[in-house]
Design a protein around this motif. Structure first.
Motif, short mmCIF file in Angstrom:
data_model
loop_
_atom_site.label_atom_id
_atom_site.label_comp_id
_atom_site.label_asym_id
_atom_site.label_seq_id
_atom_site.Cartn_x
_atom_site.Cartn_y
_atom_site.Cartn_z
N LYS A 123 5.68 28.90 -9.34
CA LYS A 123 4.56 27.97 -9.44
C LYS A 123 4.95 26.59 -8.94
O LYS A 123 4.15 25.92 -8.27
N LEU A 124 6.17 26.16 -9.23
CA LEU A 124 6.64 24.87 -8.73
C LEU A 124 6.74 24.87 -7.21
O LEU A 124 6.41 23.87 -6.56
N ASP A 125 7.20 25.98 -6.63
CA ASP A 125 7.28 26.08 -5.18
C ASP A 125 5.90 25.94 -4.55
O ASP A 125 5.73 25.26 -3.54
N VAL A 126 4.90 26.59 -5.15
CA VAL A 126 3.54 26.48 -4.65
C VAL A 126 3.08 25.03 -4.74
O VAL A 126 2.51 24.48 -3.79
N TYR A 127 3.37 24.38 -5.86
CA TYR A 127 2.98 22.98 -6.04
C TYR A 127 3.67 22.11 -5.01
O TYR A 127 3.03 21.26 -4.38
N ASP A 128 4.98 22.31 -4.80
CA ASP A 128 5.72 21.52 -3.82
C ASP A 128 5.12 21.67 -2.43
O ASP A 128 4.98 20.71 -1.68
N LYS A 129 4.77 22.91 -2.06
CA LYS A 129 4.19 23.16 -0.75
C LYS A 129 2.85 22.45 -0.61
O LYS A 129 2.53 21.90 0.44
N GLN A 130 2.05 22.43 -1.68
CA GLN A 130 0.77 21.75 -1.65
C GLN A 130 0.97 20.24 -1.50
O GLN A 130 0.22 19.57 -0.81
N MET A 131 1.99 19.69 -2.14
CA MET A 131 2.24 18.26 -2.09
C MET A 131 2.73 17.82 -0.71
O MET A 131 2.52 16.68 -0.31
N ARG A 132 3.37 18.72 0.01
CA ARG A 132 3.89 18.37 1.34
C ARG A 132 2.79 18.32 2.40
O ARG A 132 3.00 17.79 3.47
N LYS A 133 1.65 18.91 2.09
CA LYS A 133 0.56 18.95 3.08
C LYS A 133 -0.06 17.59 3.25
O LYS A 133 -0.04 16.71 2.52
N GLU A 140 0.83 -1.21 0.00
CA GLU A 140 0.00 0.00 0.00
C GLU A 140 0.87 1.26 0.00
O GLU A 140 0.57 2.22 -0.71
N ARG A 141 1.95 1.25 0.79
CA ARG A 141 2.87 2.40 0.81
C ARG A 141 3.51 2.59 -0.56
O ARG A 141 3.62 3.71 -1.05
N GLU A 142 3.92 1.50 -1.18
CA GLU A 142 4.55 1.59 -2.50
C GLU A 142 3.54 2.10 -3.53
O GLU A 142 3.88 2.93 -4.38
N ALA A 143 2.31 1.63 -3.46
CA ALA A 143 1.27 2.10 -4.40
C ALA A 143 1.04 3.60 -4.21
O ALA A 143 0.92 4.33 -5.20
N GLN A 144 0.99 4.06 -2.98
CA GLN A 144 0.80 5.49 -2.71
C GLN A 144 2.00 6.29 -3.20
O GLN A 144 1.85 7.36 -3.78
N ARG A 145 3.20 5.76 -3.00
CA ARG A 145 4.41 6.44 -3.46
C ARG A 145 4.39 6.56 -4.98
O ARG A 145 4.69 7.63 -5.54
N GLN A 146 4.00 5.51 -5.67
CA GLN A 146 3.92 5.55 -7.13
C GLN A 146 2.86 6.54 -7.60
O GLN A 146 3.05 7.26 -8.58
N LYS A 147 1.75 6.59 -6.87
CA LYS A 147 0.69 7.53 -7.22
C LYS A 147 1.17 8.98 -7.06
O LYS A 147 0.94 9.83 -7.92
N ASN A 148 1.88 9.25 -5.96
CA ASN A 148 2.44 10.59 -5.73
C ASN A 148 3.48 10.94 -6.78
O ASN A 148 3.54 12.08 -7.25
N LYS A 149 4.29 9.96 -7.15
CA LYS A 149 5.32 10.19 -8.17
C LYS A 149 4.66 10.54 -9.51
O LYS A 149 5.09 11.47 -10.19
N LEU A 150 3.63 9.81 -9.86
CA LEU A 150 2.92 10.08 -11.12
C LEU A 150 2.29 11.47 -11.09
O LEU A 150 2.38 12.23 -12.05
N LYS A 151 1.68 11.81 -9.97
CA LYS A 151 1.06 13.13 -9.82
C LYS A 151 2.10 14.24 -9.99
O LYS A 151 1.87 15.24 -10.67
N PHE A 152 3.26 14.04 -9.38
CA PHE A 152 4.35 15.02 -9.49
C PHE A 152 4.81 15.14 -10.95
O PHE A 152 4.97 16.25 -11.46
N LEU A 153 5.02 14.01 -11.61
CA LEU A 153 5.48 14.04 -12.99
C LEU A 153 4.46 14.69 -13.91
O LEU A 153 4.83 15.43 -14.84
N LEU A 154 3.19 14.45 -13.67
CA LEU A 154 2.15 15.10 -14.47
C LEU A 154 2.19 16.61 -14.26
O LEU A 154 2.06 17.38 -15.22
N GLY A 155 2.37 17.02 -13.03
CA GLY A 155 2.48 18.45 -12.74
C GLY A 155 3.68 19.07 -13.43
O GLY A 155 3.60 20.17 -13.98
#
Length: 99
Positions: free
Chosen positions: A89-99, A19-34
């Motif tokens: 814009k990337l900084d804003v995105y990074d801050k949103q992802m850390r929440k 489950e952790r790996e699946a979530q990590r992959q999902k976050n990675k994909l979201k980041f790459l799409l951004g």
């Protein structure tokens, strides 16, 4: 009994790890799409700026007395502003992802 409990614990641990790996992959994909969207936006703005420059728009105050080096410096300054805007814009995105 102990063996069965150990097997259940191991199975639960594996499930949690998956489950952790699946979530990590999902976050990675979201980041790459951004990142892809940001890069695409950057390229679109660059294309528009290039087209505007080619059309003579966006550089209204150029009177023909400038050298190629002057025009290149102005273009580089505009590009730096675009990069700065993109980084913000990337900084804003990074801050949103850390929440």
């Amino acid at each position: 009994e102990i063996k069965r409990v150990n097997l259940e614990i191991e199975a639960q641990r594996k499930k949690e790890e998956e489950e952790r790996e699946a979530q990590r992959q999902k976050n990675k994909l979201k980041f790459l799409l951004g990142q892809s969207e940001a890069f695409s936006s950057f390229l679109q703005k660059k294309a528009k700026a290039t087209a505007a420059a080619a059309d003579g728009k966006g550089f209204e105050d150029i009177d023909g007395t400038e050298t190629d080096a002057d025009i290149q410096r102005r273009a580089e300054a505009e590009a730096l502003l675009m990069v700065k805007d993109h980084r913000e814009k990337l900084d804003v995105y990074d801050k949103q992802m850390r929440k």
